[in-house]
Scaffold this active site. Structure first.
Site, PDB file in Angstrom:
ATOM      1  N   SER A 409       0.809  -1.171  -0.203  1.00 51.33           N
ATOM      2  CA  SER A 409      -0.350   0.485  -0.042  1.00 51.33           C
ATOM      3  C   SER A 409       0.709   1.296   0.348  1.00 51.33           C
ATOM      4  O   SER A 409       1.729   1.159  -0.824  1.00 51.33           O
ATOM      5  CB  SER A 409      -0.519   0.159   1.409  1.00 51.33           C
ATOM      6  OG  SER A 409      -1.877   1.295   1.612  1.00 51.33           O
ATOM      7  N   ASP A 563      -8.825  -5.164  -6.184  1.00 52.30           N
ATOM      8  CA  ASP A 563      -8.225  -3.386  -5.655  1.00 52.30           C
ATOM      9  C   ASP A 563      -8.267  -2.416  -6.087  1.00 52.30           C
ATOM     10  O   ASP A 563      -8.291  -2.256  -7.519  1.00 52.30           O
ATOM     11  CB  ASP A 563      -6.835  -4.008  -5.558  1.00 52.30           C
ATOM     12  CG  ASP A 563      -5.835  -2.507  -4.473  1.00 52.30           C
ATOM     13  OD1 ASP A 563      -6.346  -1.910  -3.917  1.00 52.30           O
ATOM     14  OD2 ASP A 563      -4.894  -2.780  -4.788  1.00 52.30           O
ATOM     15  N   HIS A 592      -7.821  -5.720  -1.749  1.00 54.01           N
ATOM     16  CA  HIS A 592      -6.600  -4.428  -0.460  1.00 54.01           C
ATOM     17  C   HIS A 592      -6.571  -5.191   0.566  1.00 54.01           C
ATOM     18  O   HIS A 592      -7.013  -4.492   1.846  1.00 54.01           O
ATOM     19  CB  HIS A 592      -6.839  -2.513  -1.064  1.00 54.01           C
ATOM     20  CG  HIS A 592      -5.839  -2.259  -0.499  1.00 54.01           C
ATOM     21  ND1 HIS A 592      -5.349  -1.645  -2.051  1.00 54.01           N
ATOM     22  CD2 HIS A 592      -5.072  -1.492   0.546  1.00 54.01           C
ATOM     23  CE1 HIS A 592      -3.902  -1.324  -1.331  1.00 54.01           C
ATOM     24  NE2 HIS A 592      -4.359  -0.701   0.113  1.00 54.01           N
TER      25      HIS A 592
END
Length: 706
Positions: A409, A563, A592
């Site tokens: 991320s 995601d 995610h």
């Protein structure tokens, strides 16, 4: 002795027991009247400057599990500055004079010589009294990160108290950190007066005023309990309804019910964090991290763990316990969380697993986050810690030629920026590879297929993503729509970056149901002026110059089907390939943030284990001692084209991938034992078929780029 001798103990309507908690004597007071529900608990510490006071005079309460509130009656909260107004104005007011206070303080710290505070710096005095600067002696100087997590407070100050200003400064410290404070100031009174409340002719009005103030506060807190319960119920129901109406979970994803349950609790925690922030109780990021870290059970199986500081940056070092005859590979790990979630603790088990299973020395970086630190603070911390580690590899037993940097991320963002920043640094070892797990790589354009198709998919929804982005970049939330629609990007900027940001660069299989907007929203100059820093390469490294991209180390990129940030990584993958940088790509049917759930048992998902295993493989699991050569099994051509991995548990993975057609296929098998046939891989080489045989299993994949 004299003080206790004149005390008459009264146990009216209470049962009193003298106990010992370990070696600590305590006195327990319980009301005689029966109660149908558990009672509140008060933990009481008597005063006296560690000179006066005893159980015979004042009484501590029973130990509880959670501190509901702190009640501070004219406390001493610092031993650093003795030139505050109250210390000068009230230095000779009974009963706590300046001379008696200093004598008690110095006896308490086992110092008999008088020290002057403050004054011209005296190094000898500093060496004798430097412990006065610690938070155990001077809690007034505790860090903001500690203060913000404290319970609400009732503070009682007395106008004629020599310590009055300590509590006034502490009150401001709490209020600045949004800790609820109730303050009661006694205009006519003196230090220690509460002790005299039952001394009849020697009692004072200020004694009863303080007792009444404390009683009133406790009663009001009880009175508010019922409305608070109704509020909690209402918020929980509202979050559930919002979740059911807005969140999309495709029926094809595995364990959809479990995913919905987990996202509901995640959404609930975020919502309560926002409510507490609006009530000035605590910030949303601190509340969410506090809850997240409470559910972490840290495991150090097979690794030594040490918390360090590189300058001001907290880091955690993981080293395998097994002995090694040669320097190990090194991993610099930067956790995700959008600068809102995530911490050294929440990623502890993942880091320990990677260090153990890959036989690597792993450094996890605890960079600064919201609410008090915005971009570029976190990036500077990551860069500083990485450089420090690269300069100290020999001290940690790391091979300088085998250091990788990885992150998920926003940690993936930092990974890319750091590898780009270190390009051309001859004074540092070269980074061997960059490992990017569902990274966010640009903040300019949010009309990609994944942005539109996965806008309401757990856990990173469009709303949560843009809120985190605005917080992190210190952008007013009123510009969210302009950011999402592209109104903040000048036409000239889009013309410059379109060759890299165009959705046409994304593989066709991800654009099958995508309708590209004909053009960006009308340009808004005011929005541009507020958000133009999003075009910096330290925020959007996807748009770095070709000459920088061409020099970065090889990459392993993980993307997830559901995601919202999937296409960022796909575009960066293409940029790397266009510049001749070797790329290994792994795509999974996940969402995610799934990697951090790999050890959460019931709340773990197949994609969590898939990403963890690929992460482990790309960080370089060592071959089994009895293993055989991958080159021998597959040949040089397929090893370069497909990406083959040999794990510790005698398993072999062959990854097949291409820009068109099926993007990936992975097959696993155990290494053969005894007379078992060896797995083998063969390919036609010219652009056709590649076969992988694993004992009785057989996999085929069509390749167009072999």
């Amino acid at each position: 002795f004299i003080q206790d001798a004149v005390s008459i103990k009264r146990n009216h309507k209470v049962v009193v027991m003298d106990l010992c908690f370990g070696e600590v004597p305590v006195r327990l007071f319980q009301p005689k009247a029966t109660s149908s529900s558990p009672r509140r608990v008060i933990i009481f510490y008597h005063g006296g400057g560690a000179v006066l006071g005893s159980l015979g005079k004042k009484h501590p309460g029973v130990m509880g599990q959670e501190i509901w509130a702190q009640v501070l009656i004219y406390p001493v909260l610092q031993t650093i500055n003795f030139q505050l107004p109250s210390l000068l104005q009230n230095q000779n007011v009974p009963f706590l004079t300046r001379d008696f206070m200093m004598t008690s303080l110095l006896r308490f710290r086992n110092k008999i010589q008088p020290l002057e505070f403050p004054g011209p710096f005296n190094k000898s005095a500093y060496l004798e009294a430097k412990h006065f600067l610690g938070t155990r002696v001077s809690p007034l100087v505790a860090d903001n990160e500690v203060i913000v997590q404290l319970p609400e407070a009732l503070l009682v100050s007395i106008h004629w108290d020599i310590l009055r200003d300590d509590i006034l400064l502490y009150k401001k410290h709490l209020e600045d950190r949004r800790v609820p404070v109730t303050w009661y100031n006694v205009e006519v009174g003196f230090h220690g007066c509460m002790l005299l409340f039952d001394k009849k002719s020697f009692s004072f009005l200020c004694s009863w005023n303080i007792i009444n103030a404390i009683s009133t506060m406790v009663f009001l807190m009880e009175l508010l309990l019922a409305p608070v319960c109704l509020l909690v119920l209402g918020v929980n129901v509202w979050v559930l309804i919002d979740h059911l109406l807005t969140i999309d979970v495709p029926p094809t994803i595995m364990h959809p019910t479990k995913l919905r349950i987990l996202h509901y609790f995640f959404h609930l925690i975020i919502t309560w964090g926002n409510i507490l922030e609006k009530m000035n109780i605590c910030s949303m990021p601190y509340f969410v991290c506090f809850i997240q870290d409470r559910f972490v059970s840290k495991k150090n199986l097979g690794v030594f763990v040490k918390d360090l500081r590189f300058g001001t940056v907290p880091v955690r070092l993981f080293q395998p316990k097994a002995a090694s005859s040669k320097p190990r590979r090194g991993i610099i790990f930067i956790h995700g969380g959008g600068a809102v979630l995530g911490s050294l603790d929440s990623y502890h088990n993942l880091c320990a697993f990677l260090a153990r299973e890959t036989d690597s020395v792993l450094l996890s970086v605890g960079y600064r986050k919201l609410p008090y630190n915005h971009h570029p603070s976190s990036l500077y911390d990551c860069l500083s810690a990485s450089i420090h580690f690269l300069k100290s590899l020999k001290a940690y037993g790391v091979d300088p030629s085998r250091v990788v940097i990885c992150g998920d991320s926003i940690g993936g963002t930092a990974t890319v920026v750091i590898t780009q920043t270190l390009v051309g640094r001859e004074d540092l070892p070269k980074i061997r590879a960059q490992i990017l797990i569902y990274p966010i790589l640009q903040s300019l354009y949010f009309q990609f297929p994944s942005n539109l198709q996965n806008a309401n998919f757990p856990f990173l929804t469009k709303d949560f993503m843009i809120n985190c982005l605005c917080r992190y970049l210190a952008i007013d939330p009123s510009w969210k729509d302009a950011i999402l629609t592209g109104a903040c990007m000048p036409p000239s900027a889009w013309k410059k970056y379109e060759k890299w940001l165009s959705p046409d660069n994304i593989p066709k299989m991800f654009r099958s149901k995508y309708q590209q907007p004909e053009s960006l929203a009308p340009f808004n100059e005011a929005a541009y002026l507020e958000t133009k820093h999003t075009m910096n390469v330290d925020i959007s490294p996807l748009i770095a110059d070709d000459k920088i991209i061409a020099q970065v180390p090889e990459a392993f990129v993980v993307t997830l089907q559901w995601d919202i940030l999937r296409d960022d990584a796909l575009l960066y993958k293409k940029r790397l390939e266009d510049q001749g940088v070797p790329v290994t790509w792994y795509h999974a049917d996940g969402f995610h943030g799934c990697a951090i759930l790999f050890d959460k048992k019931f709340f773990s998902f197949p994609c969590s284990l898939d990403v963890r295993n690929e992460w482990q493989a790309m960080n370089g699991s060592p071959p089994h001692p009895d293993g055989w050569s991958l080159r021998e099994a597959a040949g040089e051509h397929q090893a370069k084209a497909g990406g083959l991995f040999l794990g510790q548990n005698r398993e072999v993975a062959v990854q097949l991938g291409g820009r068109e057609g099926p993007p990936w296929a992975v097959a696993w098998c155990k290494q053969p034992q005894g007379n078992e046939p060896k797995p083998w891989v063969s390919g036609s080489g010219g652009g056709g078929e590649l076969e992988a045989h694993f004992s009785t299993m057989r996999y085929k994949a069509q390749r167009t780029d072999l």
